[in-house]
Design an enzyme around this catalytic site. Structure first.
Site, mmCIF file in Angstrom:
data_model
loop_
_atom_site.group_PDB
_atom_site.id
_atom_site.type_symbol
_atom_site.label_atom_id
_atom_site.label_comp_id
_atom_site.label_asym_id
_atom_site.label_seq_id
_atom_site.Cartn_x
_atom_site.Cartn_y
_atom_site.Cartn_z
ATOM 1 N N SER A 90 25.601 80.475 52.127
ATOM 2 C CA SER A 90 25.322 78.953 53.111
ATOM 3 C C SER A 90 26.469 79.287 54.074
ATOM 4 C CB SER A 90 26.290 78.202 52.038
ATOM 5 O OG SER A 90 26.735 77.237 52.242
ATOM 6 N N TYR B 226 33.185 76.315 46.031
ATOM 7 C CA TYR B 226 32.044 76.226 46.017
ATOM 8 C C TYR B 226 31.399 77.315 47.157
ATOM 9 C CZ TYR B 226 27.267 75.433 47.980
ATOM 10 O OH TYR B 226 25.894 76.261 49.054
ATOM 11 N N GLU C 173 28.802 77.460 54.906
ATOM 12 C CA GLU C 173 30.171 77.286 53.674
ATOM 13 C C GLU C 173 30.892 77.930 54.106
ATOM 14 O OE1 GLU C 173 30.654 73.791 53.549
ATOM 15 O OE2 GLU C 173 33.115 73.760 52.058
HETATM 16 P P1 NAP Z 1 19.703 70.924 45.513
HETATM 17 O O1 NAP Z 1 18.862 69.752 46.420
HETATM 18 O O2 NAP Z 1 21.389 71.128 44.562
HETATM 19 O O3 NAP Z 1 19.278 71.682 44.069
HETATM 20 C C1 NAP Z 1 19.461 72.030 43.608
HETATM 21 C C2 NAP Z 1 18.678 73.159 42.131
HETATM 22 O O4 NAP Z 1 19.474 73.667 41.163
HETATM 23 C C3 NAP Z 1 18.345 71.868 41.759
HETATM 24 O O5 NAP Z 1 16.892 71.763 41.693
HETATM 25 C C4 NAP Z 1 19.081 72.451 39.699
HETATM 26 O O6 NAP Z 1 18.581 71.474 38.928
HETATM 27 C C5 NAP Z 1 19.129 73.515 40.255
HETATM 28 N N1 NAP Z 1 20.232 73.899 39.119
HETATM 29 C C6 NAP Z 1 21.752 72.995 39.256
HETATM 30 N N2 NAP Z 1 22.371 73.700 37.790
HETATM 31 C C7 NAP Z 1 21.518 74.755 37.552
HETATM 32 C C8 NAP Z 1 21.692 75.665 36.456
HETATM 33 N N3 NAP Z 1 23.272 76.275 35.524
HETATM 34 N N4 NAP Z 1 20.906 76.381 36.554
HETATM 35 C C9 NAP Z 1 19.545 76.482 36.877
HETATM 36 N N5 NAP Z 1 19.956 75.697 37.736
HETATM 37 C C10 NAP Z 1 20.651 75.289 38.256
HETATM 38 O O7 NAP Z 1 20.840 72.171 46.164
HETATM 39 P P2 NAP Z 1 19.395 71.772 47.641
HETATM 40 O O8 NAP Z 1 19.657 71.583 48.838
HETATM 41 O O9 NAP Z 1 18.322 72.105 47.612
HETATM 42 O O10 NAP Z 1 19.694 73.747 48.168
HETATM 43 C C11 NAP Z 1 19.128 74.824 47.571
HETATM 44 C C12 NAP Z 1 20.004 76.155 48.012
HETATM 45 O O11 NAP Z 1 20.764 76.347 49.016
HETATM 46 C C13 NAP Z 1 21.195 76.229 46.897
HETATM 47 O O12 NAP Z 1 21.678 77.080 46.109
HETATM 48 C C14 NAP Z 1 22.460 75.579 47.970
HETATM 49 O O13 NAP Z 1 23.412 76.395 47.350
HETATM 50 C C15 NAP Z 1 22.167 76.336 48.535
HETATM 51 N N6 NAP Z 1 22.299 75.907 50.607
HETATM 52 C C16 NAP Z 1 21.823 74.648 51.083
HETATM 53 C C17 NAP Z 1 21.335 74.132 52.074
HETATM 54 C C18 NAP Z 1 21.141 71.997 52.044
HETATM 55 O O14 NAP Z 1 22.669 72.029 53.205
HETATM 56 N N7 NAP Z 1 20.405 72.002 51.580
HETATM 57 C C19 NAP Z 1 22.739 75.372 52.441
HETATM 58 C C20 NAP Z 1 22.770 76.387 52.759
HETATM 59 C C21 NAP Z 1 22.565 76.744 50.858
HETATM 60 P P3 NAP Z 1 18.539 70.224 38.599
HETATM 61 O O15 NAP Z 1 18.097 69.082 38.745
HETATM 62 O O16 NAP Z 1 18.660 70.016 37.739
HETATM 63 O O17 NAP Z 1 20.202 69.402 38.889
HETATM 64 O O1 G4F Z 2 26.547 66.425 53.279
HETATM 65 P P1 G4F Z 2 27.707 67.130 52.765
HETATM 66 O O2 G4F Z 2 28.900 66.980 51.425
HETATM 67 O O3 G4F Z 2 27.321 68.457 53.299
HETATM 68 P P2 G4F Z 2 28.394 70.157 53.372
HETATM 69 O O4 G4F Z 2 29.658 69.740 52.770
HETATM 70 O O5 G4F Z 2 28.622 70.214 54.795
HETATM 71 O O6 G4F Z 2 27.643 70.915 52.324
HETATM 72 C C1 G4F Z 2 26.416 71.087 52.497
HETATM 73 O O7 G4F Z 2 26.194 72.194 53.351
HETATM 74 C C2 G4F Z 2 25.860 73.447 52.867
HETATM 75 C C3 G4F Z 2 25.859 74.354 53.704
HETATM 76 O O8 G4F Z 2 26.982 73.759 55.008
HETATM 77 C C4 G4F Z 2 25.612 73.885 51.947
HETATM 78 F F1 G4F Z 2 26.416 75.039 51.812
HETATM 79 C C5 G4F Z 2 26.326 72.851 50.043
HETATM 80 O O9 G4F Z 2 25.167 73.321 49.197
HETATM 81 C C6 G4F Z 2 25.848 71.244 50.909
HETATM 82 O O10 G4F Z 2 24.316 71.475 50.830
HETATM 83 O O11 G4F Z 2 28.912 66.940 53.419
HETATM 84 C C7 G4F Z 2 29.048 66.637 55.213
HETATM 85 C C8 G4F Z 2 30.924 66.784 55.530
HETATM 86 C C9 G4F Z 2 31.472 67.049 54.760
HETATM 87 O O12 G4F Z 2 32.586 67.427 56.378
HETATM 88 C C10 G4F Z 2 32.165 65.718 54.628
HETATM 89 O O13 G4F Z 2 33.383 65.771 54.020
HETATM 90 O O14 G4F Z 2 30.442 65.255 55.511
HETATM 91 C C11 G4F Z 2 31.796 64.624 55.267
HETATM 92 N N1 G4F Z 2 31.970 63.262 54.792
HETATM 93 C C12 G4F Z 2 31.928 62.354 54.869
HETATM 94 N N2 G4F Z 2 31.915 61.156 53.929
HETATM 95 C C13 G4F Z 2 30.851 63.148 53.257
HETATM 96 C C14 G4F Z 2 31.273 61.900 53.021
HETATM 97 N N3 G4F Z 2 29.990 64.116 52.689
HETATM 98 C C15 G4F Z 2 29.664 63.572 51.212
HETATM 99 N N4 G4F Z 2 28.941 64.329 50.242
HETATM 100 N N5 G4F Z 2 29.857 61.842 50.642
HETATM 101 C C16 G4F Z 2 30.507 61.116 51.471
HETATM 102 O O15 G4F Z 2 30.809 59.652 51.880
#
Ligand code: NAP
Ligand code: G4F
Length: 339
Positions: free
Chosen positions: A132, A155, A134
């Site tokens: 990520s 995280y 992050e």
């Molecule tokens: P998400 O929508 O939050 O999905 C997370 C998945 O992990 C869900 O299927 C969840 O199951 C499963 N999970 C949670 N805890 C678990 C456990 N203890 N054992 C097995 N499975 C578990 O995340 P996403 O946005 O699809 O992201 C996919 C991956 O990419 C994650 O690893 C995230 O950290 C990483 N990532 C995401 C982004 C982004 O912007 N989306 C960017 C960089 C990296 P449930 O449905 O049961 O909750």
């Molecule tokens: O949407 P966010 O919660 O995503 P964040 O923290 O960037 O993390 C996501 O992206 C990561 C990749 O860089 C992944 F690895 C991670 O699993 C996840 O998918 O927050 C984005 C921004 C932050 O700066 C937060 O402080 O939005 C700001 N924010 C402002 N108001 C908020 C809110 N975030 C959330 N969730 N809720 C608010 O009300």
């Protein structure tokens, strides 16, 4: 021969799009499903329905958990997948400050449990680890594969561990493990408590007269937001390479949360300043201020480029949430809530 993939996190945003992609390529797809007291298959029900009562089904759910090594090992011995995508995680950054140990266990140690299960079982799978942006934390943009890590959340720390242990297994045991360092990617299937989806769902409710206010935290944070279906293609591409490697996947553009709010409300014909309020409860103990990725390596080596830009992404998400809420209201499924 039909390829077999195992996806952890199948029920999440990325898992659901990746399953669609692999099924379209004729893979047999197995997905890890956590035990839950309520149904957690909403994002893949349309795929499961396609295969209901079909003896040629290609999508299968298996109970297991990234915190439970024996369930993972058993699956590996039984399934012998060709490709493994480790997408499962406690993926919410703010929540990780409340649950640092659990996040470390699932998001960090979960990866080594998968790697150990592969090593122990002798399965010769190619492996994708969901790293990520992050992990870069406070490092200034643009961030690429050579940028040092400086995580700003439990995280982020857990993802740094998972990233390094993946590299370590590659170097120690010659395993084909690739890290995709993905920047934020969104879609109508984005989790409802991430900021983009929180905004677009609220807009739909305001548009339909069900909500007046939207409470947000830091509007100044900047993110490099892309479109999730394109990002899962990059995951697949990484596992088709002869040699494993690490790749940044990003659009190269950054926008603040405020810009997302302005664009999204304007698209729905609403004045954001009448609806958005700040609630410090959404501030984080430490913030990642500015992410903008440089995905040149992925462009050159994988041939991957993003197509959906910021404005189009916002439009896709706002339109999808309005359409879906209006449909539910037509069917009488939505009940009135005010905020
Ligand atoms: P998400 O929508 O939050 O999905 C997370 C998945 O992990 C869900 O299927 C969840 O199951 C499963 N999970 C949670 N805890 C678990 C456990 N203890 N054992 C097995 N499975 C578990 O995340 P996403 O946005 O699809 O992201 C996919 C991956 O990419 C994650 O690893 C995230 O950290 C990483 N990532 C995401 C982004 C982004 O912007 N989306 C960017 C960089 C990296 P449930 O449905 O049961 O909750
Ligand atoms: O949407 P966010 O919660 O995503 P964040 O923290 O960037 O993390 C996501 O992206 C990561 C990749 O860089 C992944 F690895 C991670 O699993 C996840 O998918 O927050 C984005 C921004 C932050 O700066 C937060 O402080 O939005 C700001 N924010 C402002 N108001 C908020 C809110 N975030 C959330 N969730 N809720 C608010 O009300």
């Amino acid at each position: 021969m039909t390829k077999r993939a195992l996806i952890t996190g199948l029920t999440g945003q990325d898992g659901s799009y990746l399953a669609e992609l692999l099924l379209s390529k004729d893979y047999e797809v197995y997905g890890l499903r956590r035990r839950s007291s309520s149904f957690n298959t909403g994002r893949i029900d349309h795929l499961l329905n396609d295969f209901r009562h079909d003896k040629n089904a290609k999508l299968f759910l298996e109970y297991g958990d990234l915190a439970d090594a024996s369930s993972l090992a058993r699956l590996l011995y039984r399934l012998h997948p060709d490709e493994i995508y480790n997408l499962g995680a406690q993926s919410h950054v703010h929540v990780s400050f409340e649950m640092p140990e659990y996040t470390g266990d699932v998001t960090g140690l979960g990866s080594v449990r998968i790697l150990e299960a592969v090593r122990e079982s002798g399965v010769r799978a190619t492996i994708y680890q969901a790293s990520s942006s992050e992990m870069f934390g406070s490092e200034p943009p643009p961030q690429n594969e050579n940028t040092p890590f400086h995580p700003r959340s439990p995280y982020g720390c857990a993802k740094v561990y998972a990233h390094h242990i993946a590299v370590n297994y590659r170097e120690s045991y010659g395993m084909h493990v690739s890290n995709g360092i993905l920047f934020n990617h969104e879609s109508p299937r984005r989790g409802e408590n991430f900021v983009t989806r929180k905004i677009t769902q609220a807009i739909a409710r305001i548009h339909c007269g069900l909500q007046k206010k939207l409470y947000l935290g830091n509007l100044d944070a900047k993110r490099d937001w892309g479109y999730a279906p394109e990002y899962v293609e990059a995951m697949w591409m990484m596992l088709q390479q002869d040699t494993p490697d690490d790749y940044v996947i990003a659009t190269g553009e950054t926008h603040s949360v405020r810009e997302f709010v302005i664009e999204a409300f304007a698209h729905a014909g609403l004045d954001w300043e009448k609806h958005v309020e700040i609630d410090p409860v959404y501030y984080r103990p430490a913030e990642v201020d500015n992410l903008r990725g440089d995905a040149s390596k992925a462009r050159v080596k994988l041939g991957w480029t993003p197509k959906v830009g910021f404005d189009e992404l916002v439009r896709i998400m706002v339109d999808a949430d309005i359409e879906s809420l209006e449909e539910r209201l037509r069917r009488g499924e939505e009940y009135i809530k005010s905020s």
